[in-house]
Design an enzyme around this catalytic site. Structure first.
Site, short mmCIF file in Angstrom:
data_model
loop_
_atom_site.label_atom_id
_atom_site.label_comp_id
_atom_site.label_asym_id
_atom_site.label_seq_id
_atom_site.Cartn_x
_atom_site.Cartn_y
_atom_site.Cartn_z
N LYS A 53 -29.12 -0.57 1.00
CA LYS A 53 -28.31 -0.77 -0.13
C LYS A 53 -28.08 -2.12 -0.56
O LYS A 53 -28.07 -2.33 -1.81
CB LYS A 53 -26.73 -0.31 0.39
N GLN A 97 -19.68 1.36 6.10
CA GLN A 97 -20.60 2.19 6.48
C GLN A 97 -20.19 3.09 7.67
O GLN A 97 -19.42 2.68 8.81
CB GLN A 97 -21.70 1.57 6.92
N ASP A 120 -18.04 4.72 -3.03
CA ASP A 120 -18.55 5.63 -2.30
C ASP A 120 -18.15 7.07 -2.86
O ASP A 120 -18.50 8.17 -2.38
CB ASP A 120 -18.08 5.82 -0.73
#
Ligand code: NAD
Length: 284
Positions: A53, A97, A120
């Site tokens: 990412k 994460q 997200d």
């Protein structure tokens, strides 16, 4: 019938060029989109995802910050970091994460991220907005699948979409996005009876199960569009999806491979969401 391959890597590359242009435009307004990623502990897979990412952000000229916290970090300290980032104008997107260590409440963490920086798309506010078709941040994997279909010229309106898997990050939100675009949606899951009865009726079949080669040719209607979300390792350690590609590709009309299918789209939509967050920050 031999299926046409939906090349996620190529479609992702095309989308990233468009996103790079959006980054350039923002820079003309003195805004550099920034993504802050928090990694807790030392899970090897999580580290790989986070590195990918960050690399993707840098390639597009965006800022990225990695905050690494030890496995034993307290929930309070983690929430404190998120609150700091919520107030930091340099970072437009915040990502924690997952999975997190067991002593940390994932739900609390997701709810602490400002919905305005929730790139997200996991915050209940953004999930709620998606449910009623309002603008917000869409979860990256389902969003990426919708773009894959759109770019391939496959309309979902009026189609029967069957989704195997009902996780909060893939199956459930994907069904909602399909419904928003006028598909007829069937959800299947681990308690579904006679799975094949449902999957074999799908015009568009989505496999998001997490079991290698779970969907076989006999489960698929001739000419169907088959989207494989799975990322698994087979007995020989090779990356594979939830769909038995060798046999299903001989029967489906379209199919996504693993790798180079859904995977590259997930990070692409994260980049898109971060740029969207940055551009919306101008108006606040
Ligand atoms: P999950 O484990 O949270 O959910 C799996 C779902 O499969 C559950 O809803 C369960 O009910 C269903 N299921 C399990 N066994 C079943 C069975 N025998 N019959 C029918 N349904 C069954 O998984 P997830 O997070 O949604 O991920 C699914 C897969 O997608 C995994 O392989 C994961 O690695 C992959 N994934 C890929 C991406 C990507 O970017 N490509 C993103 C997220 C997840």
């Amino acid at each position: 019938m031999v299926a046409a391959i939906i090349n996620g890597k190529e479609i992702a590359a095309k989308k990233r060029l468009e996103i790079a242009k959006m980054v350039e435009n923002l820079k003309e307004n003195d805004i550099v989109p920034g993504l802050a990623v928090i990694l807790v502990g030392n899970n090897a897979a999580s580290r790989t995802y986070v590195t990918n990412k960050q690399k993707a952000c840098q390639e597009l000229g965006m800022n990225s910050l990695l905050i690494e916290l030890p496995e034993a970090v307290s929930e309070k300290e983690l929430l404190g970091k998120i609150i700091e980032l919520n107030d930091n104008p340099k970072f437009h997107g915040i990502l924690v994460q997952l999975p997190l260590p067991k002593h940390i409440d994932e739900k609390k963490v997701i709810e602490t991220i400002s919905p305005l920086k929730d790139v997200d798309g996991f915050h209940p506010v953004n999930i709620g907005r998606m449910m009623i078709g309002q603008d917000g941040f869409l979860p990256c994997t389902p969003f990426g699948i919708m773009i894959l279909l759109e770019e391939t010229g496959i309309s979902v309106a009026g189609k029967h979409v069957v989704i195997v898997g009902r996780s909060n990050i893939v199956g459930k939100p994907l069904g909602q996005l399909m419904l928003n675009q006028h598909a007829t949606v069937t959800y299947c899951h681990s308690k579904t009876k006679d799975l094949k009865l449902h999957t074999s009726q799908a015009d568009i079949l989505i496999a998001a199960v997490g079991i290698p080669n779970f969907i076989k040719a006999e489960d698929v209607k001739e000419g169907a569009v088959v989207i494989d979300v799975g990322i698994n390792r087979n007995e020989s350690g090779k990356l594979c999806g939830d769909v038995d590609f060798a046999e299903v590709s001989q029967k489906a009309g379209f199919i996504t491979p693993v790798p180079k299918g859904v995977g590259p789209m997930t990070i692409t939509m994260l980049l898109y969401n971060t740029v969207k967050a940055a551009s919306e920050s101008i108006h606040r």
